[in-house]
Write an enzyme that holds these catalytic residues in place. Structure first.
Site, PDB file in Angstrom:
ATOM      1  N   ASP A  20       0.843  -1.200   0.000  1.00  0.00           N
ATOM      2  CA  ASP A  20       0.000   0.000   0.000  1.00  0.00           C
ATOM      3  C   ASP A  20       0.881   1.255   0.000  1.00  0.00           C
ATOM      4  OD1 ASP A  20      -2.655  -1.473   0.671  1.00  0.00           O
ATOM      5  OD2 ASP A  20      -1.274  -2.108   2.229  1.00  0.00           O
ATOM      6  N   GLU A 277       1.483  -6.584  -5.171  1.00  0.00           N
ATOM      7  CA  GLU A 277       1.150  -5.722  -6.310  1.00  0.00           C
ATOM      8  C   GLU A 277       2.379  -4.973  -6.837  1.00  0.00           C
ATOM      9  OE1 GLU A 277      -2.551  -3.583  -6.116  1.00  0.00           O
ATOM     10  OE2 GLU A 277      -1.737  -1.876  -7.224  1.00  0.00           O
TER      11      GLU A 277
HETATM   12  O1  TRH Z   1       4.413  -6.222   0.779  1.00  0.00           O
HETATM   13  P1  TRH Z   1       3.317  -6.688  -0.086  1.00  0.00           P
HETATM   14  O2  TRH Z   1       2.767  -7.988   0.246  1.00  0.00           O
HETATM   15  O3  TRH Z   1       2.219  -5.608  -0.073  1.00  0.00           O
HETATM   16  C1  TRH Z   1       0.850  -5.598  -0.399  1.00  0.00           C
HETATM   17  C2  TRH Z   1       0.054  -5.465   0.867  1.00  0.00           C
HETATM   18  O4  TRH Z   1       0.051  -6.667   1.558  1.00  0.00           O
HETATM   19  C3  TRH Z   1      -1.340  -5.051   0.517  1.00  0.00           C
HETATM   20  O5  TRH Z   1      -2.164  -5.023   1.641  1.00  0.00           O
HETATM   21  C4  TRH Z   1      -1.879  -5.963  -0.543  1.00  0.00           C
HETATM   22  O6  TRH Z   1      -3.140  -5.545  -0.880  1.00  0.00           O
HETATM   23  C5  TRH Z   1      -0.970  -5.915  -1.716  1.00  0.00           C
HETATM   24  O7  TRH Z   1       0.320  -6.378  -1.325  1.00  0.00           O
HETATM   25  C6  TRH Z   1      -1.477  -6.747  -2.858  1.00  0.00           C
HETATM   26  O8  TRH Z   1       3.850  -6.776  -1.614  1.00  0.00           O
HETATM   27  P2  TRH Z   1       4.174  -5.663  -2.699  1.00  0.00           P
HETATM   28  O9  TRH Z   1       2.903  -5.083  -3.233  1.00  0.00           O
HETATM   29  O10 TRH Z   1       5.058  -6.263  -3.671  1.00  0.00           O
HETATM   30  O11 TRH Z   1       4.939  -4.505  -1.942  1.00  0.00           O
HETATM   31  C7  TRH Z   1       6.251  -4.635  -1.483  1.00  0.00           C
HETATM   32  C8  TRH Z   1       6.917  -3.269  -1.485  1.00  0.00           C
HETATM   33  O12 TRH Z   1       8.102  -3.326  -0.726  1.00  0.00           O
HETATM   34  C9  TRH Z   1       7.300  -2.783  -2.864  1.00  0.00           C
HETATM   35  O13 TRH Z   1       7.089  -1.393  -2.979  1.00  0.00           O
HETATM   36  C10 TRH Z   1       8.777  -3.064  -2.940  1.00  0.00           C
HETATM   37  C11 TRH Z   1       9.185  -2.836  -1.522  1.00  0.00           C
HETATM   38  N1  TRH Z   1      10.419  -3.507  -1.086  1.00  0.00           N
HETATM   39  C12 TRH Z   1      11.485  -2.722  -0.679  1.00  0.00           C
HETATM   40  O14 TRH Z   1      11.419  -1.478  -0.764  1.00  0.00           O
HETATM   41  N2  TRH Z   1      12.608  -3.335  -0.226  1.00  0.00           N
HETATM   42  C13 TRH Z   1      12.729  -4.683  -0.151  1.00  0.00           C
HETATM   43  O15 TRH Z   1      13.800  -5.182   0.273  1.00  0.00           O
HETATM   44  C14 TRH Z   1      11.622  -5.472  -0.592  1.00  0.00           C
HETATM   45  C15 TRH Z   1      11.734  -6.976  -0.547  1.00  0.00           C
HETATM   46  C16 TRH Z   1      10.484  -4.854  -1.037  1.00  0.00           C
END
Ligand code: TRH
Length: 385
Positions: A20, A277
């Site tokens: 998010d 996402e």
């Molecule tokens: O973390 P996620 O599972 O996030 C979301 C939320 O759970 C939300 O509620 C849900 O609706 C949605 O998923 C589908 O996965 P996502 O979307 O890939 O987000 C991860 C974020 O973290 C992304 O912006 C990349 C960042 N990130 C970093 O900045 N550093 C890191 O080391 C990693 C592994 C990720």
């Protein structure tokens, strides 16, 4: 283009994890840097924000970072902006809604990403509010030109290409993460997934000597991901820097890194396991083979979304390639035995060179839809007329 003196408030509540805030932070920065919009991001979880953007001060009610004004949710502005974006139906504060009635803004609900067909019919629909004269518009990201497209910064693909063509820059990046890429032709895999992914089985499959005909594998896992499987493999706590080699596989835990560095990790690896996402979208811009672990929903609703995406992603693949991707993604999202994973992994692994080629074309296809910030700005401009 949109006048630069328009003010924009972007509201974000963190449901869980980092997606998010990940999406909102990316959009906020892009609107400031590429469109000169005065963006205020109002967010209810500065701790999650700090994980992906270390300069965030978790104590500050108001702060400015990278050109974006950031308010803690409890210190939300009291005057409505010209444009209000409510991320993922997060429900605006009651006082703020009252302020909006006095001075009606363009109000947009930025929706979750899905490749399901109904999205095209709902994108940009108006929702008049029964309790006030306000109108809220639905804005859907997506994979076709009938949707809002995907977040993509103007310079991202050029930066990616420069990085991927610069062996020294990639080597420096791995050195900065304290990763030893040895041997140099090792297959580098990043692993980001939810706790229910079949990671124990995956690590068993990757380490098996039976695959020694393939190049050795280095699997890089951000701290906090697949903790049980990773610590079981390592035989010690899964903290940043911990690593171990078994059979064909070297596994290393990385620190959870700032968002821009995570992009570089995706660009530098030969295969990326992603989730949710935002990382899912970034893996597509990396132009490298990827595997999606979809956010689990009740009654397996997520599997419908998984198949909707697979249908559009694999549309131009050969039947063999389509099967290898679909089977492997299904196994990764539903199964957990080593035996099942093993068979599908071999087929998927063999298809990786073709997938690499395909990924570039897929990226071009997505770019033809226009990016989300541009499409959003166009929509707003038309409403402002
Ligand atoms: O973390 P996620 O599972 O996030 C979301 C939320 O759970 C939300 O509620 C849900 O609706 C949605 O998923 C589908 O996965 P996502 O979307 O890939 O987000 C991860 C974020 O973290 C992304 O912006 C990349 C960042 N990130 C970093 O900045 N550093 C890191 O080391 C990693 C592994 C990720």
């Amino acid at each position: 283009m949109l006048t630069t003196n328009a003010s924009l408030h972007l509201f974000c509540r963190v449901v869980d994890n980092f997606g998010d805030v990940g999406v909102c932070w990316r959009l906020a920065r892009q609107l400031v840097h590429e469109y000169g919009v005065a963006v205020t991001l109002i967010i209810d979880d500065l701790h999650s924000f700090q994980k992906i953007c270390p300069e965030i001060d978790v104590q500050a009610a108001v702060q400015q970072t990278q050109g974006v004004l950031i308010h803690d949710w409890n210190a939300a502005p009291t005057q409505a902006a010209d444009i209000v974006i409510e991320a993922f139906g997060c429900a605006l504060p009651a006082d703020y809604l009252t302020a909006m009635v006095t001075r009606p803004p363009i109000w947009i609900n930025l929706e979750y990403l899905s490749a399901e067909e109904w999205v095209e019919g709902c994108h940009t629909l108006a929702s008049p509010q029964s309790s006030s004269s306000l109108v809220k518009y639905f804005f859907f990201p997506g994979f076709s030109n009938q949707t809002g497209g995907l977040l993509l910064e103007r310079d991202l693909i050029r930066q990616r290409d420069a990085f991927q063509q610069d062996a020294a820059a990639m080597a420096d990046f791995f050195t900065s993460l304290k990763v030893q890429v040895s041997p140099p032709d090792a297959c580098k895999i990043s692993l980001f997934c939810y706790p229910d992914a079949p990671c124990v089985s995956l690590l068993q499959v990757l380490q098996r000597d039976a695959y020694a005909h393939a190049s050795p594998v280095i699997c890089l896992v951000p701290e906090g991901v697949a903790v049980e499987a990773v610590s079981a493999f390592l035989g010690k706590p899964a903290i940043a820097g911990a690593n171990a080699k078994r059979g064909n596989l070297t596994l290393q835990v990385l620190p959870f890194m700032p968002q821009a560095d995570y992009d570089k990790l995706l660009w530098a690896c030969d295969l990326n396991f992603v989730r949710g996402e935002d990382s899912f979208v970034r893996a597509q811009w990396a132009g490298r083979p990827f595997v999606w672990h979809i956010y689990p929903q009740t009654e397996a609703a997520h599997l419908v979304k998984l198949d909707a995406f697979l249908k559009c992603y694999t549309a131009n693949m050969s039947p063999d390639m389509e099967r290898s991707v679909t089977d492997w993604w299904h196994v990764w999202n539903t199964e957990n035995t080593e035996q099942t994973l093993s068979a599908q992994w071999q087929t998927f692994h063999a298809a990786m060179p073709q997938l690499q080629e395909y990924g570039r074309d897929w990226g071009q296809q997505l770019m033809a839809n226009g990016d989300l910030a541009a499409n959003l700005m166009m929509f707003i401009k038309n409403r402002l007329k």
